[in-house]
Scaffold this active site. Structure first.
Site, PDB file in Angstrom:
ATOM      1  N   ASN A  60      24.286  37.704  38.149  1.00  0.00           N
ATOM      2  CA  ASN A  60      25.931  37.357  38.242  1.00  0.00           C
ATOM      3  C   ASN A  60      26.756  38.630  38.412  1.00  0.00           C
ATOM      4  O   ASN A  60      27.799  38.781  39.099  1.00  0.00           O
ATOM      5  CB  ASN A  60      26.330  36.276  37.392  1.00  0.00           C
ATOM      6  CG  ASN A  60      27.826  36.431  37.251  1.00  0.00           C
ATOM      7  OD1 ASN A  60      28.602  35.989  38.010  1.00  0.00           O
ATOM      8  ND2 ASN A  60      28.097  37.078  36.042  1.00  0.00           N
ATOM      9  N   TYR A  71      32.191  46.100  49.136  1.00  0.00           N
ATOM     10  CA  TYR A  71      31.900  44.793  48.408  1.00  0.00           C
ATOM     11  C   TYR A  71      30.927  43.772  49.261  1.00  0.00           C
ATOM     12  O   TYR A  71      29.668  43.363  48.931  1.00  0.00           O
ATOM     13  CB  TYR A  71      32.862  44.035  47.723  1.00  0.00           C
ATOM     14  CG  TYR A  71      32.526  42.831  46.849  1.00  0.00           C
ATOM     15  CD1 TYR A  71      32.133  42.902  45.770  1.00  0.00           C
ATOM     16  CD2 TYR A  71      32.982  41.702  47.713  1.00  0.00           C
ATOM     17  CE1 TYR A  71      31.924  41.812  45.244  1.00  0.00           C
ATOM     18  CE2 TYR A  71      33.023  40.431  46.824  1.00  0.00           C
ATOM     19  CZ  TYR A  71      32.249  40.448  45.666  1.00  0.00           C
ATOM     20  OH  TYR A  71      31.952  39.235  45.155  1.00  0.00           O
ATOM     21  N   SER A  72      31.675  43.579  50.458  1.00  0.00           N
ATOM     22  CA  SER A  72      30.848  42.748  51.594  1.00  0.00           C
ATOM     23  C   SER A  72      29.579  43.182  51.964  1.00  0.00           C
ATOM     24  O   SER A  72      28.698  42.664  51.989  1.00  0.00           O
ATOM     25  CB  SER A  72      31.736  42.640  52.694  1.00  0.00           C
ATOM     26  OG  SER A  72      31.445  41.961  53.595  1.00  0.00           O
ATOM     27  N   ALA A  73      29.572  44.656  51.992  1.00  0.00           N
ATOM     28  CA  ALA A  73      28.031  45.246  52.386  1.00  0.00           C
ATOM     29  C   ALA A  73      27.079  44.979  51.310  1.00  0.00           C
ATOM     30  O   ALA A  73      25.843  44.583  51.795  1.00  0.00           O
ATOM     31  CB  ALA A  73      28.275  46.717  52.671  1.00  0.00           C
ATOM     32  N   LYS A 106      27.126  42.405  49.334  1.00  0.00           N
ATOM     33  CA  LYS A 106      26.819  41.079  49.525  1.00  0.00           C
ATOM     34  C   LYS A 106      26.042  40.557  50.675  1.00  0.00           C
ATOM     35  O   LYS A 106      24.929  39.702  50.487  1.00  0.00           O
ATOM     36  CB  LYS A 106      28.036  39.938  49.219  1.00  0.00           C
ATOM     37  CG  LYS A 106      28.631  40.146  48.015  1.00  0.00           C
ATOM     38  CD  LYS A 106      27.808  39.784  46.775  1.00  0.00           C
ATOM     39  CE  LYS A 106      28.722  39.867  45.557  1.00  0.00           C
ATOM     40  NZ  LYS A 106      27.815  39.258  44.338  1.00  0.00           N
ATOM     41  N   GLY A 119      33.391  31.459  46.892  1.00  0.00           N
ATOM     42  CA  GLY A 119      34.753  31.882  47.596  1.00  0.00           C
ATOM     43  C   GLY A 119      35.391  32.501  46.540  1.00  0.00           C
ATOM     44  O   GLY A 119      35.007  32.841  45.469  1.00  0.00           O
ATOM     45  N   THR A 178      39.221  33.928  38.076  1.00  0.00           N
ATOM     46  CA  THR A 178      38.754  34.645  36.899  1.00  0.00           C
ATOM     47  C   THR A 178      39.988  35.480  36.772  1.00  0.00           C
ATOM     48  O   THR A 178      40.602  35.891  37.606  1.00  0.00           O
ATOM     49  CB  THR A 178      37.520  35.553  37.326  1.00  0.00           C
ATOM     50  OG1 THR A 178      37.731  36.364  38.391  1.00  0.00           O
ATOM     51  CG2 THR A 178      36.272  34.568  37.344  1.00  0.00           C
ATOM     52  N   ASP A 179      40.199  35.943  35.559  1.00  0.00           N
ATOM     53  CA  ASP A 179      41.019  37.229  34.751  1.00  0.00           C
ATOM     54  C   ASP A 179      40.915  38.202  36.058  1.00  0.00           C
ATOM     55  O   ASP A 179      42.043  38.793  36.296  1.00  0.00           O
ATOM     56  CB  ASP A 179      40.896  37.423  33.545  1.00  0.00           C
ATOM     57  CG  ASP A 179      41.012  36.422  32.643  1.00  0.00           C
ATOM     58  OD1 ASP A 179      41.480  35.299  33.139  1.00  0.00           O
ATOM     59  OD2 ASP A 179      40.516  36.389  31.526  1.00  0.00           O
TER      60      ASP A 179
END
Ligand SMILES: *[C@@H]1O[C@H](CO)[C@@H](O)[C@H](O)[C@H]1NC(C)=O
Ligand SMILES: *[C@@H]1O[C@H](CO)[C@@H](O)[C@H](O)[C@H]1NC(C)=O
Length: 285
Positions: free
Chosen positions: A119, A182-184, A186, A215, A219-220
């Protein structure tokens, strides 16, 4: 014309059946009791909540993240909630050579493994500035450590007919400006674990892999990054996200989505949305 409506009617029935089939709840809470679970990125956010979900149902838990003081608190709360046992190991997922220690620790403290919940992630919102070293660090955390941990845990998981949960994101399907790196990472996760799952099938190894497409969840950390609190009404809740992760993994689903609409729709309109993003950028100029 009559034929046309017959086809539309049939399509609607199929879609309804598909939705009913994929959203059926086959989860048995008792199946978690005594199970051995690793949760990464468990010091805060969704990972912390996932640990508590398993704790409440009486699992044996090993959590990891970087911050030792936070992990100690999480372990204590897991025990309070009813975990049969709870341990932590503090690790930095950027250092790939060290990530394997998590699996060694699981052998030692849990004596095996039923669920590996991957995670942890570095999540940043910024335009690509050409920082290749930063990108490599991010890929280590968000992608290479996942591949390494899943590989190293496989012997234990095949012994137990276990499961791997890979917490991914709708950003692994579509992307928007400021989520480029980030997208790369994922996208890499989705591609790797989809292939890995098929290969395990091919080799008759009974370890399931569940890819969770999330989505935006409040979260904080997300609240900190996305200042516009007004928008949060339509976003997902961390506890519900954690429940979805646990249930989908234990019922060995291949893909799961939370919040369903926000994460599933981008996939359904994957191609269209990619073109749409281009059009929007063009309109902006
Ligand atoms: C794994 O699944 C196989 C096939 O159903 C079964 O024979 C075996 O006992 C299972 N092992 C465990 C540890 O549950
Ligand atoms: C795989 O493991 C599950 C238990 O988690 C078991 O019910 C199932 O029979 C196993 N399947 C095969 C093909 O061994």
């Amino acid at each position: 014309m009559g034929k046309f409506w017959n086809i539309v009617g049939l399509l609607i029935v199929f879609i309804a059946m598909y939705i009913a089939y994929t959203s059926r709840d086959t989860f048995d809470p008792e199946s978690i009791r005594g199970k051995r679970v690793i949760v990464t990125g468990a010091s805060t956010g969704i990972g912390e909540k996932v640990a508590y979900q398993y704790a409440k149902l009486g699992a044996n838990i090993l959590v990891t993240a970087r911050r030792e003081n936070r992990l100690k608190q999480v372990v204590k709360k897991c025990l309070d909630l009813g975990a049969q046992s709870a341990h932590y190991i503090s690790l930095d997922m950027q250092v790939i050579d060290e990530t394997g220690e998590l699996i060694t620790e699981a052998e030692k403290t849990l004596g095996g493994l039923d669920y590996l919940v991957l995670n942890h992630a570095l999540y940043n919102v910024e335009l690509w500035d050409g920082d290749i070293e930063g990108l490599q660090a991010l890929m280590n955390i968000n992608f290479f450590s996942y591949a390494n941990l899943a590989t190293k845990a496989l012997p234990m998981l095949s012994k137990s007919n276990g499961s791997i949960a890979v917490v991914s994101s709708f950003a692994g399907l579509v992307t928007i400006p400021s989520m480029t790196t980030y997208s790369a990472s994922k996208h890499a996760l989705n591609g790797f674990f989809e292939g890995f799952r098929l290969e395990l099938n091919y080799k008759n190894i009974n370890v399931s892999i569940t890819l969770l497409l999330l989505g935006v969840v409040t979260t904080d950390h997300a609240i900190e990054l996305i200042q516009d609190r007004e928008m949060f009404a339509k976003y997902g809740d961390p506890d519900e996200a954690a429940t979805c992760i646990m249930k989908a993994t234990s019922s060995k689903q291949t893909w799961a989505y939370y919040p369903w609409v926000a994460a599933r729709i981008p996939e359904i309109i994957h191609t269209i949305s990619r073109d749409l993003c281009d059009v929007m950028m063009r309109l902006k100029n």
